[in-house]
Write a protein that holds these residues in place. Sequence first.
Motif, PDB file in Angstrom:
ATOM      1  N   ALA A  10     -39.729  91.509  22.155  1.00 39.20           N
ATOM      2  CA  ALA A  10     -41.110  91.667  21.580  1.00 39.20           C
ATOM      3  C   ALA A  10     -42.667  91.348  23.009  1.00 39.20           C
ATOM      4  O   ALA A  10     -43.849  91.708  22.848  1.00 39.20           O
ATOM      5  N   GLU A  11     -41.985  91.278  24.982  1.00 40.16           N
ATOM      6  CA  GLU A  11     -42.640  91.258  25.297  1.00 40.16           C
ATOM      7  C   GLU A  11     -43.190  92.793  26.035  1.00 40.16           C
ATOM      8  O   GLU A  11     -44.676  92.850  26.153  1.00 40.16           O
ATOM      9  N   LEU A  14     -45.711  93.353  23.283  1.00 35.84           N
ATOM     10  CA  LEU A  14     -47.080  92.596  23.592  1.00 35.84           C
ATOM     11  C   LEU A  14     -48.028  92.976  24.740  1.00 35.84           C
ATOM     12  O   LEU A  14     -49.222  93.414  24.520  1.00 35.84           O
ATOM     13  N   HIS A  48     -40.123  93.208  15.399  1.00 39.53           N
ATOM     14  CA  HIS A  48     -40.217  92.789  15.944  1.00 39.53           C
ATOM     15  C   HIS A  48     -41.465  90.662  15.949  1.00 39.53           C
ATOM     16  O   HIS A  48     -41.957  89.198  16.194  1.00 39.53           O
ATOM     17  N   PHE A  49     -41.965  91.879  14.481  1.00 40.66           N
ATOM     18  CA  PHE A  49     -44.451  90.824  14.442  1.00 40.66           C
ATOM     19  C   PHE A  49     -43.456  91.233  13.054  1.00 40.66           C
ATOM     20  O   PHE A  49     -44.480  92.319  13.249  1.00 40.66           O
ATOM     21  N   ALA A  54     -49.395  89.095  12.901  1.00 41.42           N
ATOM     22  CA  ALA A  54     -48.553  87.786  13.672  1.00 41.42           C
ATOM     23  C   ALA A  54     -48.795  88.776  15.010  1.00 41.42           C
ATOM     24  O   ALA A  54     -48.494  88.021  16.274  1.00 41.42           O
ATOM     25  N   LEU A  55     -48.672  90.265  14.851  1.00 43.88           N
ATOM     26  CA  LEU A  55     -48.840  90.634  16.521  1.00 43.88           C
ATOM     27  C   LEU A  55     -50.087  89.990  16.694  1.00 43.88           C
ATOM     28  O   LEU A  55     -49.962  90.049  18.686  1.00 43.88           O
ATOM     29  N   GLU A  57     -51.612  87.632  16.877  1.00 42.65           N
ATOM     30  CA  GLU A  57     -51.944  86.063  16.915  1.00 42.65           C
ATOM     31  C   GLU A  57     -50.770  86.023  18.141  1.00 42.65           C
ATOM     32  O   GLU A  57     -51.526  84.762  18.863  1.00 42.65           O
ATOM     33  N   ALA A  58     -50.107  86.429  18.491  1.00 44.11           N
ATOM     34  CA  ALA A  58     -49.284  86.497  19.318  1.00 44.11           C
ATOM     35  C   ALA A  58     -49.446  86.819  20.919  1.00 44.11           C
ATOM     36  O   ALA A  58     -49.428  86.727  21.467  1.00 44.11           O
ATOM     37  N   LYS A  61     -51.695  84.863  21.959  1.00 43.20           N
ATOM     38  CA  LYS A  61     -51.339  83.699  22.575  1.00 43.20           C
ATOM     39  C   LYS A  61     -50.871  83.131  23.980  1.00 43.20           C
ATOM     40  O   LYS A  61     -51.566  82.912  24.928  1.00 43.20           O
ATOM     41  N   ARG A  62     -50.359  84.565  24.346  1.00 45.53           N
ATOM     42  CA  ARG A  62     -49.829  85.083  25.397  1.00 45.53           C
ATOM     43  C   ARG A  62     -50.516  85.329  26.853  1.00 45.53           C
ATOM     44  O   ARG A  62     -50.699  84.818  27.244  1.00 45.53           O
ATOM     45  N   VAL A 121     -54.226  79.594  16.957  1.00 49.89           N
ATOM     46  CA  VAL A 121     -53.906  79.066  18.503  1.00 49.89           C
ATOM     47  C   VAL A 121     -54.820  78.873  19.287  1.00 49.89           C
ATOM     48  O   VAL A 121     -54.344  78.365  20.807  1.00 49.89           O
TER      49      VAL A 121
END
Length: 199
Positions: A10-11, A14, A48-49, A54-55, A57-58, A61-62, A121
């Motif tokens: 996931a990292e 991102l 993963h997303f 969702a991607l 949003e992630a 957030k990061r 978020v």
Amino acid sequence: MAPTSETLTAERILEATEEVLRRHGPAKATVVDVARALGVSHGSVYRHFRTKAALREAVTKRWLDRTSHMLAGIVAAEEGAPETRLRDWLAALFEAKRHKAGDDPELFATYTVLADEMGTVVGEHLADLTGQLTRIIADGAGSGTFAVPDPAAAARAVFQATGRFHDPGYAREWTRPGVEEEFTAVVDLLLRGLSSPSR
């Protein structure tokens, strides 16, 4: 060599998403672009997303969490005087925002757009920041440094009063001559307002 889906994390997704957003902007960036940058199928990204939303949003957030984590270190320095910690926290927030806006303006503009779309978020991020402020102010109230009956309400007021120095809507003003002096004057005023009369 292109990564396989087994090595995909996931990292890493991102990180690639951030690069794609920098190049294409939020309107044109797609999951296919992210997958292409990673050398995998878009299905691998979706494992993963689950959705493009969702991607996004992630990754938003990061980006916001980087600031929160950096500021958390100032909050945790409990041996410091509350006035110093509060001043340092506000200065670090201002500097972090100026850095983001000045060092990578395209990505800053992209995240400003994404943040507008990601109300939940952003709400969680703002709650985290005001929670950090509350802890500093509560420590000051507990030691008698600050005379505030409700540290949470005081934290919200301090956050709102300094909005010009961290709200992205004011980013154009952050490089103006004299803005540091204006920031210091606002913080000085707030600290005088929070201080116990006996000090």
